[in-house]
Scaffold this active site. Structure first.
Site, PDB file in Angstrom:
ATOM      1  N   TYR A  45     -43.772 -62.845  26.571  1.00 24.81           N
ATOM      2  CA  TYR A  45     -44.627 -64.022  26.768  1.00 24.81           C
ATOM      3  C   TYR A  45     -44.063 -65.220  25.976  1.00 24.81           C
ATOM      4  CZ  TYR A  45     -48.734 -61.389  28.639  1.00 24.81           C
ATOM      5  OH  TYR A  45     -49.598 -60.648  29.385  1.00 24.81           O
ATOM      6  N   CYS A  76     -51.956 -59.449  20.904  1.00 22.70           N
ATOM      7  CA  CYS A  76     -50.759 -60.268  21.101  1.00 22.70           C
ATOM      8  C   CYS A  76     -51.031 -61.624  20.474  1.00 22.70           C
ATOM      9  CB  CYS A  76     -50.501 -60.420  22.607  1.00 22.70           C
ATOM     10  SG  CYS A  76     -49.147 -61.522  23.011  1.00 22.70           S
ATOM     11  N   THR A  78     -49.226 -64.289  20.694  1.00 25.99           N
ATOM     12  CA  THR A  78     -48.885 -65.380  21.602  1.00 25.99           C
ATOM     13  C   THR A  78     -50.033 -65.629  22.587  1.00 25.99           C
ATOM     14  OG1 THR A  78     -46.609 -64.607  21.444  1.00 25.99           O
ATOM     15  CG2 THR A  78     -47.081 -66.238  23.141  1.00 25.99           C
ATOM     16  N   CYS A 186     -46.161 -61.383  15.108  1.00 25.45           N
ATOM     17  CA  CYS A 186     -46.031 -60.883  16.481  1.00 25.45           C
ATOM     18  C   CYS A 186     -46.227 -59.378  16.406  1.00 25.45           C
ATOM     19  CB  CYS A 186     -44.643 -61.224  17.025  1.00 25.45           C
ATOM     20  SG  CYS A 186     -44.207 -60.342  18.549  1.00 25.45           S
TER      21      CYS A 186
HETATM   22  N1  DGL Z   1     -46.580 -58.986  20.934  1.00 22.52           N
HETATM   23  C1  DGL Z   1     -46.529 -60.382  21.323  1.00 22.52           C
HETATM   24  C2  DGL Z   1     -47.053 -61.233  20.174  1.00 22.52           C
HETATM   25  O1  DGL Z   1     -47.741 -60.728  19.316  1.00 22.52           O
HETATM   26  C3  DGL Z   1     -45.173 -60.672  21.813  1.00 22.52           C
HETATM   27  C4  DGL Z   1     -45.106 -61.868  22.653  1.00 22.52           C
HETATM   28  C5  DGL Z   1     -43.962 -61.871  23.603  1.00 22.52           C
HETATM   29  O2  DGL Z   1     -44.021 -61.109  24.560  1.00 22.52           O
HETATM   30  O3  DGL Z   1     -43.066 -62.685  23.413  1.00 22.52           O
HETATM   31  O4  DGL Z   1     -46.837 -62.413  20.122  1.00 22.52           O
END
Ligand code: DGL
Length: 265
Positions: A45, A76, A78, A186
């Site tokens: 994402y 997540c 993001t 993340c």
């Molecule tokens: N696990 C997602 C987060 O905490 C990852 C986001 C991604 O897919 O770039 O931001």
């Protein structure tokens, strides 16, 4: 007991990263049943447009509520940064999100310089800017976007050369700025925390927010009187929008269990 109590908690992430949160919730909430969606067909994402992430968050939340979820955990950072306000404005179901651990980091830093590793999209979000303004308390916050790391975890390449090189570069940048705390902003990164700690050395503390979020989920379920406290052992169900066999294989290794992953309809 209210019948709602025995309904499951829905959880999603762009991929397998949210399993780092799910394992904390499994410890904190042993009786709950969890529904987990790994949106691996759309990962990462972190370099997608906000509209795309928002659309995915809506589609998956609708699916989980359709499956009976009594609460949603956006595992997540993001998707939380980009979409949680809108999700909350549309759905009545309690929605709990992630937030980089700026507050605990500021409370613990000795040198007043804190490093945050997160995706580009999280770091450029308004929600993150407000979080830093609210809690930085005169400390310096050094941000480090980490393109490529999510993909390495999605491949279950936690210890290979490329992963190590990326970590050396990103952690090195933070060490050069003098940080004594590194926040994992993340949910994929806790699977790399051993390597991050190894590169950063013992003088640097690595902070993950999975446990704090699991406690917050407990608080929210208790407050809504929807906590499953029957004392039975809860279970997990998994779906993915990615390649089912590949994702199942990776989830089995990260979750350390013989789970079955279904295709997200
Ligand atoms: N696990 C997602 C987060 O905490 C990852 C986001 C991604 O897919 O770039 O931001």
């Amino acid at each position: 007991m209210d019948t709602n109590n025995v309904m499951p908690v829905g959880v999603f992430d762009s991929g397998v990263g949210g399993l780092s949160v799910l394992r904390c919730m499994r410890d904190e909430l042993p009786s709950e049943n969890f529904l987990y969606v790994a949106d691996s067909g759309y990962a990462p994402y972190g370099d997608k447009q906000a509209e795309c992430i928002e659309k995915r968050a809506f589609t998956i939340t609708e699916f989980l509520i359709g499956e009976g979820a009594k609460a949603i955990v956006v595992a997540c950072n993001t998707a939380t940064a980009v979409a949680i306000a809108k999700l909350r404005s549309v759905f009545d179901t309690p929605i709990i999100g992630m937030e980089p651990g700026v507050k605990p980091a500021i409370a613990e830093t000795q040198c007043k310089i804190v490093g945050i590793m997160a995706t580009t999209e999280t770091l450029k979000s308004e929600k993150f800017r407000l979080l830093v303004n609210r809690f930085c308390n005169g400390c310096t916050i050094v941000t480090q976007a980490c393109p490529g790391l999510v993909e390495q975890v999605e491949r279950f390449d936690l210890e290979g050369k490329k992963t190590f090189q990326l970590l050396e570069r990103y952690v090195g940048e933070l060490l050069d700025k003098g940080v004594d705390i590194i926040v994992l902003g993340c949910t994929h990164y806790p699977f790399l925390s051993g390597k991050i700690q190894e590169i950063a050395g013992n003088g640097v503390k690595v902070i993950d927010t999975g446990v704090a979020v699991a406690r917050e989920v407990r608080r929210r379920l208790e407050a809504g009187r929807i906590l499953d406290d029957r004392g039975n052992k809860g279970n997990e169900q998994f779906w993915t929008s990615g390649h089912v066999d590949n994702v199942q294989n990776i989830i089995r290794q990260l979750w350390k269990g013989d789970v079955v992953v279904k295709l997200l309809p």
